[in-house]
Design an enzyme around this catalytic site. Structure first.
Site, PDB file in Angstrom:
ATOM      1  CG  HIS A   1      45.890  39.040  38.791  1.00  0.00           C
ATOM      2  ND1 HIS A   1      46.834  40.030  38.667  1.00  0.00           N
ATOM      3  CD2 HIS A   1      44.919  39.544  39.601  1.00  0.00           C
ATOM      4  CE1 HIS A   1      46.454  41.089  39.368  1.00  0.00           C
ATOM      5  NE2 HIS A   1      45.295  40.818  39.931  1.00  0.00           N
TER       6      HIS A   1
ATOM      7  CG  HIS B   1      43.104  40.183  43.645  1.00  0.00           C
ATOM      8  ND1 HIS B   1      42.004  40.242  42.826  1.00  0.00           N
ATOM      9  CD2 HIS B   1      42.893  41.135  44.592  1.00  0.00           C
ATOM     10  CE1 HIS B   1      41.172  41.171  43.264  1.00  0.00           C
ATOM     11  NE2 HIS B   1      41.702  41.729  44.340  1.00  0.00           N
TER      12      HIS B   1
ATOM     13  CG  HIS C   1      42.174  35.283  40.501  1.00  0.00           C
ATOM     14  ND1 HIS C   1      41.858  35.749  39.249  1.00  0.00           N
ATOM     15  CD2 HIS C   1      42.302  36.386  41.281  1.00  0.00           C
ATOM     16  CE1 HIS C   1      41.780  37.071  39.269  1.00  0.00           C
ATOM     17  NE2 HIS C   1      42.058  37.489  40.496  1.00  0.00           N
TER      18      HIS C   1
ATOM     19  CG  HIS D   1      43.065  38.052  35.296  1.00  0.00           C
ATOM     20  ND1 HIS D   1      42.056  38.530  34.475  1.00  0.00           N
ATOM     21  CD2 HIS D   1      43.063  38.849  36.390  1.00  0.00           C
ATOM     22  CE1 HIS D   1      41.493  39.582  35.059  1.00  0.00           C
ATOM     23  NE2 HIS D   1      42.082  39.795  36.218  1.00  0.00           N
TER      24      HIS D   1
ATOM     25  CG  HIS E   1      28.408  45.497  39.489  1.00  0.00           C
ATOM     26  ND1 HIS E   1      28.300  44.343  38.750  1.00  0.00           N
ATOM     27  CD2 HIS E   1      27.253  46.176  39.307  1.00  0.00           C
ATOM     28  CE1 HIS E   1      27.120  44.322  38.137  1.00  0.00           C
ATOM     29  NE2 HIS E   1      26.463  45.427  38.462  1.00  0.00           N
TER      30      HIS E   1
ATOM     31  CG  HIS F   1      40.792  44.138  41.306  1.00  0.00           C
ATOM     32  ND1 HIS F   1      41.573  44.618  42.343  1.00  0.00           N
ATOM     33  CD2 HIS F   1      41.605  43.317  40.581  1.00  0.00           C
ATOM     34  CE1 HIS F   1      42.796  44.114  42.242  1.00  0.00           C
ATOM     35  NE2 HIS F   1      42.833  43.330  41.182  1.00  0.00           N
TER      36      HIS F   1
ATOM     37  CG  HIS G   1      44.809  44.193  37.669  1.00  0.00           C
ATOM     38  ND1 HIS G   1      45.311  43.021  37.118  1.00  0.00           N
ATOM     39  CD2 HIS G   1      43.506  43.937  37.922  1.00  0.00           C
ATOM     40  CE1 HIS G   1      44.346  42.127  37.038  1.00  0.00           C
ATOM     41  NE2 HIS G   1      43.237  42.662  37.513  1.00  0.00           N
TER      42      HIS G   1
ATOM     43  CG  HIS H   1      38.482  43.359  36.121  1.00  0.00           C
ATOM     44  ND1 HIS H   1      37.984  42.342  36.908  1.00  0.00           N
ATOM     45  CD2 HIS H   1      39.827  43.335  36.286  1.00  0.00           C
ATOM     46  CE1 HIS H   1      38.990  41.732  37.520  1.00  0.00           C
ATOM     47  NE2 HIS H   1      40.118  42.304  37.161  1.00  0.00           N
ATOM     48  CB  CYS H   2      32.755  43.936  37.313  1.00  0.00           C
ATOM     49  SG  CYS H   2      31.632  43.035  38.413  1.00  0.00           S
ATOM     50  CG  HIS H   3      37.451  40.328  41.058  1.00  0.00           C
ATOM     51  ND1 HIS H   3      37.449  38.949  41.046  1.00  0.00           N
ATOM     52  CD2 HIS H   3      38.744  40.688  40.967  1.00  0.00           C
ATOM     53  CE1 HIS H   3      38.694  38.512  40.969  1.00  0.00           C
ATOM     54  NE2 HIS H   3      39.496  39.548  40.915  1.00  0.00           N
ATOM     55  CB  ILE H   4      30.773  39.550  39.162  1.00  0.00           C
ATOM     56  CG1 ILE H   4      30.369  40.006  40.576  1.00  0.00           C
ATOM     57  CG2 ILE H   4      29.852  38.434  38.665  1.00  0.00           C
ATOM     58  CD1 ILE H   4      28.982  40.616  40.657  1.00  0.00           C
TER      59      ILE H   4
ATOM     60  CG  HIS I   1      28.902  40.788  36.071  1.00  0.00           C
ATOM     61  ND1 HIS I   1      28.450  41.547  37.143  1.00  0.00           N
ATOM     62  CD2 HIS I   1      27.952  39.833  35.879  1.00  0.00           C
ATOM     63  CE1 HIS I   1      27.284  41.068  37.566  1.00  0.00           C
ATOM     64  NE2 HIS I   1      26.975  40.018  36.817  1.00  0.00           N
TER      65      HIS I   1
ATOM     66  CG  PHE J   1      31.309  45.449  34.406  1.00  0.00           C
ATOM     67  CD1 PHE J   1      31.833  46.722  34.404  1.00  0.00           C
ATOM     68  CD2 PHE J   1      30.269  45.159  35.281  1.00  0.00           C
ATOM     69  CE1 PHE J   1      31.344  47.704  35.253  1.00  0.00           C
ATOM     70  CE2 PHE J   1      29.760  46.131  36.138  1.00  0.00           C
ATOM     71  CZ  PHE J   1      30.297  47.401  36.119  1.00  0.00           C
TER      72      PHE J   1
END
Length: 548
Positions: free
Chosen positions: A103, A105, A147, A149, A435, A438, A440, A491-494, A497, A502
Site C-alpha cells: 500500500h 500510504h 508498507h 497491507h 489510536h 487512517h 485511504h 482503520h486504526c494504524h496500530i 489492532h 479495528f
C-alpha cells in the site's frame, strides 16, 4: 476469529505448489548498510519483496523486506511523475506470511482504487513467485510511505519511505538541505515473527526502536546507531515518518527546536515546537537549524509503551555536526517550553472544511464508536474480518445493495459528491490508545482535534492519519468529499489492532466505478483464485451495466 486465521486459507492456496524453507538464526548475517538511506529508487521500478536475515539492533532474525533492506528503499519522485511499480513476491520463509500486497500510504489513488495495494479491499494478495504492476499518477507532493497491507506483515519489516518533491515548494526558502540524508524513519522492531505475535491476547511489546533502521535493545550489544550528519549554520528539512506498528513516539533533539512545515503531505503554516508526537502512519516535515556549537547531540524518540528509557542509547540516534568527534553525545534534553498542539496546525493554503460549518451538519454524518469485546476491536459493535473476495471486485461484479457487500456490517455506502463528517468519540472502551485513525483515498479536514472541543471549520489541518486522543470524552471529527470512487479502508494504524478488527470500509461513489474499471489491468483479477465465484464470472470482464 482473528484476522490472521482468515488469511490462512489464502496463504495455503498461494503457497501449496512450492517448497519453502525457513531461514535459521545461524545463517550468515546480511547487514543493512549503516547510511541514512542506502538505497534510492525512482517511481518506475521493480520492488522485490524477499526474506533476509538482518540484525538492525544486533539480534539476528529473518525478516520480510522490500529491496532486501530495512527500512525499504526510498522511493523518490518529482511532482506529477507517473508511478509504475512492479511488486515482485519472492517470499520463501514459511514461518511468516508468503503472500503480500503493498500500500502507498497517503497517495489518494484518484481513479485508480485498484492500485491502492490493500489486501481484500482493493485486490487479492500477490501469491509467491508472482508480481503485480501498480500504475498510478498523482499531483500530490510531500512525505509518504509504503508498507505491506497483508495481515501484520509490515511488522516483519516490509515498510519504507516515499517522497514526492516539489520544485515549487512554497517553503523552499526556509531550508537549505532536503535530500536522502534528511529522511528520518522511526519504527518499532520485534525479535519474534508476527505469526507468533498475532497469538498474543492483549498488548504486544516491541524489543527495540529503530531510527533509520538502526537501534539497540535492552540487554543487547552496543549495536550501531543511526547518525544524522549536519553542517553548522545550515537549515535542514527533516522528513519524519512514523513507520511504527504499535508505539507512538515523542521526537526531541537535544539543544534544537523544530518548525513544522508539513503534516501528512499537506503544507502547514510554520509552527515551532520542541517536541513532536509521531503516531503510526503519520508524517511531518520539520526544519531544524544547525545553529549550536559543533558537537554530537542525541535525537530522542520516547515510545508511549515498552522500554521508555534512553539508557545505553535506547530509543536514540545521533545528530553529528561536521567536525565533531565520532563518539556518542553527552548532551542532555532541555525543558519543554514549546509543546506540540495539533489545534495550532493549519493548512498553508488556507483550505476551509467543506460543507455547513457546524458539527453534525454535513450531508452525511457518521458516528463511529470504537469498542473491544473479548480482545476483538469493534466499530459500532462490528469487528472487521477480511472478506473472501476484495470489496472492489464485489462492487464491480454486481453487488447492488450495501447489505450485499462483505464483510457484513463493516461497509458504509457513500454516494458521490457529498460532504461526509466522521466523528470517532473516545469512550475509553477501545484500549491501547492513542489510536491513529487512517483513511485511504483521501486527505481530510480535522475540524475537531483530540484534546480540543472547539471545532475549526475556517482553516483546519488536512491530513490522512489522525489521533483519537487519550482522554475519555475526546471526540475527534473530520470531513471529506466523496469525489474518489471505490472502497477505501478506514482503520486504526496500530497493525495489531487492525488485525483484531479495528476497521471499516467506505464504499464510495459506486456509480462512478466505470472510471476506475477503465484502467484495471487483466492481471488484477488474475491474482484471485479462479474458483472464486466473482472471479470465475467476471475475470477480465466487469459488469458495469449495473453501475449506471
Amino acid at each position: 476469529m482473528f484476522l490472521h486465521t482468515v488469511f490462512a486459507g489464502c496463504l495455503l492456496a498461494s503457497s501449496h505448489a512450492m517448497s519453502v524453507t525457513s531461514r535459521s538464526n545461524s545463517e550468515p548475517l546480511q547487514h543493512s548498510p549503516p547510511s541514512a538511506h542506502p538505497s534510492t529508487i525512482g517511481p518506475v521500478t521493480d520492488l522485490t519483496i524477499a526474506n533476509r536475515v538482518i540484525a538492525p539492533d544486533g539480534f539476528k532474525r529473518s525478516a520480510t523486506l522490500a529491496g532486501g533492506i530495512f527500512p525499504g528503499p526510498l522511493i523518490k519522485a518529482q511532482k506529477n511523475d507517473n508511478f509504475s511499480i512492479n511488486v515482485v513476491n519472492q517470499l520463501q520463509d514459511k514461518d511468516m506470511p508468503l503472500s503480500t500486497s503493498v500500500h502507498w500510504h497517503g497517495i489518494q489513488q484518484q481513479k485508480t482504487n485498484w492500485a491502492d495495494g490493500t489486501s481484500f479491499i482493493t485486490q487479492c494478495p500477490i501469491p509467491p513467485n508472482r508480481s503485480f504492476l501498480h500504475q498510478f499518477s498523482t499531483n500530490q507532493t510531500g512525505t509518504f510511505w509504503y508498507h505491506s497491507h497483508f495481515s501484520t506483515q509490515y511488522c516483519d519489516g516490509l515498510r519504507g519511505p516515499l517522497v514526492i518533491y516539489d520544485p515549487d515548494d512554497p517553503h523552499k526558502d526556509l531550508y537549505d538541505v532536503d535530500d536522502e540524508s534528511t529522511v528520518l524513519t522511526i519504527s518499532d522492531w520485534y525479535h519474534d515473527p508476527t505469526t507468533v505475535l498475532n497469538k498474543i491476547l492483549g498488548p504486544v511489546t516491541n524489543n527495540s526502536t529503530l531510527i533509520n533502521g538502526l537501534g539497540r535493545y535492552s540487554g543487547g550489544p552496543l549495536s550501531p546507531l543511526a547518525v544524522i550528519n549536519v553542517e553548522q549554520g545550515k537549515r535542514y528539512r527533516f522528513r519524519v515518518l512514523g513507520l511504527s506498528c504499535d508505539p507512538s513516539y515523542n521526537l526531541t533533539i537535544d539543544g534544537h527546536i523544530m518548525t513544522i512545515i508539513e503534516a501528512d503531505g499537506v503544507e502547514t503554516i510554520p509552527e515551532t515546537v520542541d517536541s513532536l508526537p509521531v503516531l503510526p502512519g503519520q508524517r511531518y516535515s520539520v526544519i531544524v537549524h544547525a545553529n549550536q556549537p559543533v558537537a554530537n547531540y542525541w535525537v530522542r524518540v520516547l515510545p508511549n509503551l515498552g522500554n521508555q528509557s534512553f539508557a545505553g542509547g535506547l530509543n536514540q540516534a545521533i545528530l553529528r555536526y561536521k567536525g565533531a568527534p565520532e563518539e556518542d553525545p553527552t548532551s542532555s534534553p532541555g525543558p519543554s517550553i514549546l509543546p506540540f498542539n495539533e489545534a495550532k496546525l493549519a493548512s498553508l493554503m488556507n483550505i476551509p472544511a467543506p460543507g455547513v460549518p457546524e458539527i453534525g451538519k454535513a450531508d452525511i454524518n457518521l458516528n463511529l464508536v470504537a469498542g473491544n469485546v473479548n480482545g476483538l476491536f469493534t466499530i459500532n459493535n462490528v469487528s472487521y474480518h477480511s472478506p473472501p473476495t476484495p470489496v472492489l471486485l464485489q462492487m464491480l461484479s454486481g453487488a447492488q445493495h450495501p447489505s450485499d457487500l462483505l464483510p457484513s456490517g463493516s461497509v458504509y455506502e457513500l454516494p458521490p459528491n457529498k460532504v461526509v463528517e466522521i466523528t470517532i468519540p473516545n469512550t475509553g472502551a477501545a484500549l491501547g490508545g492513542p489510536h491513529p485513525m487512517h483513511l485511504h483515498g483521501h486527505k481530510f479536514a480535522v475540524v475537531r482535534v483530540a484534546g480540543n472541543s472547539t471545532p475549526n471549520f475556517v482553516n483546519p489541518i488536512w491530513r490522512d492519519t489522525v489521533s483519537m486522543g487519550t482522554t475519555i470524552g475526546d471526540n475527534v471529527t473530520f470531513r471529506f468529499v466523496t469525489d474518489n470512487a471505490g472502497p477505501w479502508f478506514f482503520h486504526c494504524h496500530i497493525d495489531f489492532h487492525l488485525n483484531n478488527g479495528f476497521a471499516a470500509v467506505m464504499a464510495e461513489a459506486r456509480n462512478q466505478l466505470p472510471i476506475v474499471s477503465e484502467s484495471i489491468p487483466d492481471t488484477w483479477a488474475s491474482l484471485c483464485p479462479t474458483d472464486n465465484p466473482y472471479t470465475a464470472s467476471h475475470l477480465g470482464s466487469f459488469n458495469t451495466s449495473i453501475l449506471t
